[in-house]
Scaffold this active site. Structure first.
Site, PDB file in Angstrom:
ATOM      1  N   GLU A   1      -5.921  -5.475  10.499  1.00 31.72           N
ATOM      2  CA  GLU A   1      -5.091  -4.618  10.592  1.00 31.72           C
ATOM      3  C   GLU A   1      -4.978  -3.298  11.996  1.00 31.72           C
ATOM      4  OE1 GLU A   1      -2.687  -3.016   6.822  1.00 31.72           O
ATOM      5  OE2 GLU A   1      -4.477  -1.606   7.188  1.00 31.72           O
TER       6      GLU A   1
ATOM      7  N   LYS B   1       0.020   4.249  -0.450  1.00 31.09           N
ATOM      8  CA  LYS B   1      -1.166   5.588   0.284  1.00 31.09           C
ATOM      9  C   LYS B   1      -0.505   6.262  -0.629  1.00 31.09           C
ATOM     10  CE  LYS B   1      -0.053   3.474   4.753  1.00 31.09           C
ATOM     11  NZ  LYS B   1       0.271   3.354   6.382  1.00 31.09           N
TER      12      LYS B   1
ATOM     13  N   GLY C   1       2.187   1.954  11.136  1.00 33.22           N
ATOM     14  CA  GLY C   1       2.953   2.834  10.285  1.00 33.22           C
ATOM     15  C   GLY C   1       3.378   3.309  12.013  1.00 33.22           C
TER      16      GLY C   1
ATOM     17  N   GLU D   1      -7.158   3.663   8.319  1.00 27.70           N
ATOM     18  CA  GLU D   1      -6.718   5.396   7.550  1.00 27.70           C
ATOM     19  C   GLU D   1      -8.019   6.440   6.955  1.00 27.70           C
ATOM     20  OE1 GLU D   1      -2.986   5.608   5.654  1.00 27.70           O
ATOM     21  OE2 GLU D   1      -2.469   4.732   7.138  1.00 27.70           O
TER      22      GLU D   1
ATOM     23  N   SER E   1       2.984  -2.275  10.678  1.00 30.71           N
ATOM     24  CA  SER E   1       4.845  -2.537  10.153  1.00 30.71           C
ATOM     25  C   SER E   1       4.952  -4.012  10.069  1.00 30.71           C
ATOM     26  CB  SER E   1       5.015  -2.047  11.926  1.00 30.71           C
ATOM     27  OG  SER E   1       4.255  -0.506  12.264  1.00 30.71           O
TER      28      SER E   1
ATOM     29  N   HIS F   1     -10.199   1.137   4.736  1.00 28.07           N
ATOM     30  CA  HIS F   1      -8.540   0.895   5.198  1.00 28.07           C
ATOM     31  C   HIS F   1      -8.484   1.805   6.429  1.00 28.07           C
ATOM     32  CE1 HIS F   1      -4.248   2.375   6.390  1.00 28.07           C
ATOM     33  NE2 HIS F   1      -4.034   1.017   5.757  1.00 28.07           N
TER      34      HIS F   1
ATOM     35  N   ASN G   1       0.518  -1.528   0.313  1.00 31.30           N
ATOM     36  CA  ASN G   1      -0.105   0.346   0.059  1.00 31.30           C
ATOM     37  C   ASN G   1       0.659   1.059  -0.164  1.00 31.30           C
ATOM     38  OD1 ASN G   1      -1.851   1.985   0.360  1.00 31.30           O
ATOM     39  ND2 ASN G   1      -2.120   1.536   2.229  1.00 31.30           N
TER      40      ASN G   1
HETATM   41  C1  PEP Z   1      -1.174  -0.475   5.449  1.00 30.66           C
HETATM   42  O1  PEP Z   1      -0.913   1.121   5.021  1.00 30.66           O
HETATM   43  O2  PEP Z   1      -2.077  -0.920   5.686  1.00 30.66           O
HETATM   44  C2  PEP Z   1       0.055  -0.285   6.968  1.00 30.66           C
HETATM   45  C3  PEP Z   1      -0.473  -1.415   7.441  1.00 30.66           C
HETATM   46  O3  PEP Z   1       1.168   0.486   6.743  1.00 30.66           O
HETATM   47  P1  PEP Z   1       2.903  -0.159   7.669  1.00 30.66           P
HETATM   48  O4  PEP Z   1       2.815  -1.574   7.381  1.00 30.66           O
HETATM   49  O5  PEP Z   1       3.125   0.726   7.666  1.00 30.66           O
HETATM   50  O6  PEP Z   1       2.091  -0.133   9.573  1.00 30.66           O
END
Ligand code: PEP
Length: 260
Positions: A170, A15, A176, A100, A216, A98, A13
Protein backbone atom coordinates in the site's frame (compact mmCIF):
# COMPACT_ATOMS: atom_id res chain seq x y z
CA UNK A 1 6.81 -14.76 -11.22
CA UNK A 2 3.15 -15.63 -11.75
CA UNK A 3 1.67 -18.71 -10.12
CA UNK A 4 -1.52 -20.64 -10.61
CA UNK A 5 -1.49 -21.54 -6.91
CA UNK A 6 -2.50 -18.14 -5.61
CA UNK A 7 -6.21 -17.64 -5.15
CA UNK A 8 -6.99 -13.92 -5.49
CA UNK A 9 -8.18 -12.14 -2.35
CA UNK A 10 -10.22 -8.94 -2.24
CA UNK A 11 -10.35 -7.49 1.28
CA UNK A 12 -12.36 -4.48 2.39
CA UNK A 13 -11.07 -2.24 5.18
CA UNK A 14 -13.96 -0.39 6.77
CA UNK A 15 -11.59 1.66 8.98
CA UNK A 16 -13.48 3.61 11.73
CA UNK A 17 -16.81 3.73 9.92
CA UNK A 18 -20.40 2.46 10.25
CA UNK A 19 -22.82 1.82 13.08
CA UNK A 20 -23.69 -1.75 14.05
CA UNK A 21 -26.90 -1.60 12.00
CA UNK A 22 -24.99 -0.28 8.97
CA UNK A 23 -22.30 -2.94 9.44
CA UNK A 24 -24.89 -5.72 9.47
CA UNK A 25 -26.57 -4.35 6.35
CA UNK A 26 -23.31 -3.99 4.40
CA UNK A 27 -22.04 -7.42 5.47
CA UNK A 28 -25.33 -8.93 4.31
CA UNK A 29 -25.02 -7.24 0.92
CA UNK A 30 -21.42 -8.45 0.50
CA UNK A 31 -22.40 -11.99 1.48
CA UNK A 32 -25.35 -12.09 -0.88
CA UNK A 33 -23.56 -10.40 -3.78
CA UNK A 34 -20.35 -12.35 -3.75
CA UNK A 35 -21.47 -15.66 -5.24
CA UNK A 36 -19.33 -16.71 -8.23
CA UNK A 37 -16.64 -14.15 -7.48
CA UNK A 38 -13.28 -15.17 -8.97
CA UNK A 39 -11.44 -15.06 -5.65
CA UNK A 40 -11.79 -15.00 -1.89
CA UNK A 41 -13.42 -12.05 -0.15
CA UNK A 42 -12.83 -10.58 3.28
CA UNK A 43 -14.09 -7.60 5.23
CA UNK A 44 -12.01 -6.05 8.00
CA UNK A 45 -14.36 -4.28 10.38
CA UNK A 46 -14.06 -2.24 13.60
CA UNK A 47 -13.61 -4.35 16.75
CA UNK A 48 -17.06 -3.43 17.99
CA UNK A 49 -18.70 -4.90 14.87
CA UNK A 50 -16.81 -8.23 14.80
CA UNK A 51 -19.41 -10.32 16.65
CA UNK A 52 -22.46 -9.02 14.82
CA UNK A 53 -20.80 -9.30 11.42
CA UNK A 54 -19.57 -12.82 12.30
CA UNK A 55 -23.20 -13.78 12.87
CA UNK A 56 -24.18 -12.43 9.44
CA UNK A 57 -21.31 -14.23 7.68
CA UNK A 58 -21.88 -17.59 9.39
CA UNK A 59 -21.85 -20.33 6.75
CA UNK A 60 -20.56 -17.95 4.07
CA UNK A 61 -17.11 -18.11 2.44
CA UNK A 62 -16.64 -14.38 3.08
CA UNK A 63 -13.88 -14.05 5.68
CA UNK A 64 -14.02 -11.68 8.62
CA UNK A 65 -11.01 -9.64 9.70
CA UNK A 66 -10.00 -7.16 12.38
CA UNK A 67 -7.87 -4.10 11.61
CA UNK A 68 -5.21 -4.44 14.33
CA UNK A 69 -4.39 -6.41 17.49
CA UNK A 70 -2.16 -6.31 20.54
CA UNK A 71 0.69 -8.82 20.71
CA UNK A 72 0.09 -10.00 24.28
CA UNK A 73 -2.51 -12.70 24.85
CA UNK A 74 -4.10 -10.96 27.87
CA UNK A 75 -3.22 -8.66 30.76
CA UNK A 76 -3.21 -5.08 31.94
CA UNK A 77 -3.24 -3.34 28.55
CA UNK A 78 -6.21 -0.99 28.84
CA UNK A 79 -7.85 -0.30 25.52
CA UNK A 80 -6.10 -3.09 23.63
CA UNK A 81 -7.53 -6.27 22.02
CA UNK A 82 -5.69 -9.59 21.76
CA UNK A 83 -5.53 -12.08 18.92
CA UNK A 84 -7.47 -14.67 20.90
CA UNK A 85 -10.23 -12.12 21.63
CA UNK A 86 -10.46 -11.33 17.92
CA UNK A 87 -10.62 -15.03 17.12
CA UNK A 88 -13.24 -15.53 19.84
CA UNK A 89 -15.36 -12.76 18.27
CA UNK A 90 -15.47 -14.79 15.04
CA UNK A 91 -12.67 -13.38 12.86
CA UNK A 92 -10.28 -15.41 10.72
CA UNK A 93 -7.80 -12.67 9.82
CA UNK A 94 -6.39 -9.34 10.87
CA UNK A 95 -4.67 -6.41 9.22
CA UNK A 96 -1.30 -5.57 10.73
CA UNK A 97 0.75 -2.38 10.31
CA UNK A 98 -1.69 -0.46 8.16
CA UNK A 99 0.09 2.78 7.25
CA UNK A 100 -2.42 4.73 9.34
CA UNK A 101 -1.21 2.76 12.35
CA UNK A 102 2.45 3.25 11.47
CA UNK A 103 1.99 6.97 10.79
CA UNK A 104 -0.62 8.06 13.37
CA UNK A 105 0.18 5.64 16.19
CA UNK A 106 3.95 5.29 15.73
CA UNK A 107 3.81 1.56 15.12
CA UNK A 108 7.34 0.21 14.72
CA UNK A 109 8.59 -2.78 12.75
CA UNK A 110 9.51 -4.45 16.07
CA UNK A 111 5.87 -4.16 17.24
CA UNK A 112 4.69 -5.39 13.85
CA UNK A 113 6.88 -8.46 14.20
CA UNK A 114 5.32 -9.28 17.60
CA UNK A 115 1.82 -8.76 16.22
CA UNK A 116 2.44 -11.17 13.34
CA UNK A 117 3.67 -13.77 15.85
CA UNK A 118 0.56 -13.29 18.01
CA UNK A 119 -1.81 -13.53 15.04
CA UNK A 120 -0.19 -16.74 13.80
CA UNK A 121 -0.28 -18.26 17.27
CA UNK A 122 -4.03 -17.60 17.42
CA UNK A 123 -4.49 -18.99 13.90
CA UNK A 124 -5.50 -15.67 12.46
CA UNK A 125 -4.32 -14.88 8.92
CA UNK A 126 -2.03 -11.85 9.22
CA UNK A 127 -2.27 -9.30 6.41
CA UNK A 128 0.99 -7.37 6.72
CA UNK A 129 0.77 -3.89 5.17
CA UNK A 130 3.90 -2.27 3.79
CA UNK A 131 4.52 0.74 1.58
CA UNK A 132 6.50 3.89 0.98
CA UNK A 133 5.54 7.55 1.43
CA UNK A 134 5.59 10.00 -1.46
CA UNK A 135 8.77 11.56 -0.10
CA UNK A 136 10.46 8.15 -0.03
CA UNK A 137 9.33 7.35 -3.59
CA UNK A 138 10.58 10.69 -4.86
CA UNK A 139 13.93 10.06 -3.19
CA UNK A 140 14.12 6.65 -5.00
CA UNK A 141 13.94 4.86 -1.64
CA UNK A 142 10.86 2.72 -2.36
CA UNK A 143 12.69 -0.62 -2.59
CA UNK A 144 14.85 0.14 0.45
CA UNK A 145 11.75 0.97 2.54
CA UNK A 146 9.92 -2.17 1.42
CA UNK A 147 12.99 -4.30 2.08
CA UNK A 148 13.38 -2.97 5.64
CA UNK A 149 9.68 -3.39 6.43
CA UNK A 150 9.83 -6.99 5.19
CA UNK A 151 13.13 -7.91 6.85
CA UNK A 152 12.19 -6.41 10.22
CA UNK A 153 8.51 -7.36 10.20
CA UNK A 154 9.20 -10.97 9.21
CA UNK A 155 12.33 -11.47 11.32
CA UNK A 156 12.78 -14.81 13.08
CA UNK A 157 10.09 -16.94 11.43
CA UNK A 158 10.40 -20.24 9.61
CA UNK A 159 8.75 -20.41 6.18
CA UNK A 160 6.29 -22.99 7.50
CA UNK A 161 5.18 -20.54 10.25
CA UNK A 162 4.41 -17.98 7.58
CA UNK A 163 2.25 -20.19 5.35
CA UNK A 164 -0.98 -18.21 5.95
CA UNK A 165 0.62 -14.73 5.70
CA UNK A 166 -0.69 -12.25 3.15
CA UNK A 167 1.16 -9.05 2.25
CA UNK A 168 -0.57 -5.84 1.18
CA UNK A 169 1.54 -3.37 -0.77
CA UNK A 170 0.00 0.00 0.00
CA UNK A 171 1.94 3.04 -1.20
CA UNK A 172 1.08 5.62 1.45
CA UNK A 173 0.64 8.34 -1.19
CA UNK A 174 -2.17 6.32 -2.77
CA UNK A 175 -4.24 5.58 0.34
CA UNK A 176 -7.43 7.60 0.51
CA UNK A 177 -6.03 10.16 -1.94
CA UNK A 178 -7.64 9.07 -5.20
CA UNK A 179 -4.11 8.64 -6.64
CA UNK A 180 -3.69 5.01 -7.61
CA UNK A 181 -0.37 3.43 -8.51
CA UNK A 182 -0.32 2.58 -12.20
CA UNK A 183 -0.53 -1.13 -12.96
CA UNK A 184 3.17 -1.01 -13.92
CA UNK A 185 4.16 0.68 -10.66
CA UNK A 186 2.16 -1.90 -8.69
CA UNK A 187 3.68 -4.80 -10.63
CA UNK A 188 7.21 -3.46 -10.16
CA UNK A 189 6.74 -3.20 -6.38
CA UNK A 190 4.98 -6.57 -6.09
CA UNK A 191 7.73 -8.33 -8.03
CA UNK A 192 10.34 -6.71 -5.77
CA UNK A 193 8.39 -7.89 -2.70
CA UNK A 194 8.13 -11.44 -4.04
CA UNK A 195 11.84 -11.55 -4.88
CA UNK A 196 12.75 -10.20 -1.44
CA UNK A 197 10.51 -12.80 0.21
CA UNK A 198 12.11 -15.48 -1.96
CA UNK A 199 15.56 -14.39 -0.76
CA UNK A 200 14.36 -14.33 2.88
CA UNK A 201 12.26 -17.49 3.00
CA UNK A 202 12.75 -19.40 -0.23
CA UNK A 203 11.21 -19.57 -3.68
CA UNK A 204 8.57 -22.14 -2.72
CA UNK A 205 7.02 -19.94 -0.05
CA UNK A 206 7.37 -16.73 -2.06
CA UNK A 207 5.73 -18.15 -5.16
CA UNK A 208 2.64 -19.10 -3.15
CA UNK A 209 2.52 -15.79 -1.23
CA UNK A 210 -0.48 -13.57 -1.96
CA UNK A 211 0.43 -9.92 -2.43
CA UNK A 212 -2.50 -7.50 -2.48
CA UNK A 213 -2.40 -3.97 -3.85
CA UNK A 214 -4.02 -1.21 -1.78
CA UNK A 215 -4.42 2.49 -2.50
CA UNK A 216 -7.53 4.05 -4.05
CA UNK A 217 -8.71 0.84 -5.71
CA UNK A 218 -12.02 1.49 -7.49
CA UNK A 219 -14.39 -0.37 -9.82
CA UNK A 220 -12.72 1.57 -12.65
CA UNK A 221 -9.11 0.54 -12.00
CA UNK A 222 -9.40 -2.90 -10.40
CA UNK A 223 -9.35 -4.89 -13.65
CA UNK A 224 -6.11 -3.41 -14.93
CA UNK A 225 -4.42 -3.80 -11.54
CA UNK A 226 -5.58 -7.42 -11.22
CA UNK A 227 -4.24 -8.15 -14.72
CA UNK A 228 -0.67 -7.80 -13.45
CA UNK A 229 1.01 -11.18 -12.86
CA UNK A 230 2.15 -10.45 -9.29
CA UNK A 231 -0.98 -8.63 -8.11
CA UNK A 232 -2.99 -11.29 -6.29
CA UNK A 233 -5.75 -9.17 -4.89
CA UNK A 234 -6.68 -5.82 -3.42
CA UNK A 235 -7.06 -4.16 -0.04
CA UNK A 236 -9.85 -1.67 -0.50
CA UNK A 237 -10.60 1.19 1.90
CA UNK A 238 -13.09 3.87 0.86
CA UNK A 239 -14.61 1.88 -2.00
CA UNK A 240 -15.39 -1.05 0.32
CA UNK A 241 -18.05 1.07 2.05
CA UNK A 242 -20.07 1.43 -1.16
CA UNK A 243 -21.99 -1.80 -1.76
CA UNK A 244 -22.40 -1.61 -5.54
CA UNK A 245 -18.83 -0.53 -6.17
CA UNK A 246 -17.34 -3.07 -3.78
CA UNK A 247 -19.27 -5.91 -5.41
CA UNK A 248 -17.95 -4.80 -8.81
CA UNK A 249 -14.40 -4.88 -7.37
CA UNK A 250 -15.02 -8.33 -5.93
CA UNK A 251 -16.14 -9.48 -9.39
CA UNK A 252 -13.02 -8.08 -11.09
CA UNK A 253 -12.26 -9.23 -14.60
CA UNK A 254 -8.74 -9.98 -15.70
CA UNK A 255 -6.84 -12.50 -17.79
CA UNK A 256 -4.79 -13.34 -14.66
CA UNK A 257 -8.01 -14.02 -12.73
CA UNK A 258 -9.19 -16.40 -15.42
CA UNK A 259 -5.85 -18.26 -15.39
CA UNK A 260 -5.89 -18.88 -11.63
C1 PEP B 1 -6.80 1.13 2.92
O1 PEP B 1 -7.48 1.56 3.83
O2 PEP B 1 -6.06 0.16 3.11
C2 PEP B 1 -6.88 1.77 1.60
C3 PEP B 1 -6.15 1.31 0.63
O3 PEP B 1 -7.74 2.84 1.49
P1 PEP B 1 -8.30 3.47 0.12
O4 PEP B 1 -8.75 2.31 -0.74
O5 PEP B 1 -9.41 4.35 0.53
O6 PEP B 1 -7.17 4.20 -0.53
Amino acid sequence: MSSNLRKPLIAGNWKMHLTLAESVALARTVKEGSANAPGEIAICVPFTALSVVAEVLKGSPVKLGAQDLHWESHGAYTGEISASQIKDAGAQMTLIAHSERRRLFNETDAAVNKKIKAALAAQLIPVLCIGETLEEREASRTFKVLQTQLEEGLKGFAPTDLAPLVIAYEPVWAIGTGKTATPDQAQEAHLFIRKTCSRLYGEAWASGLRILYGGSVTPENVDSLMSQPDVDGALVGGASLKPVGFLRIVHFQSPAGAKR
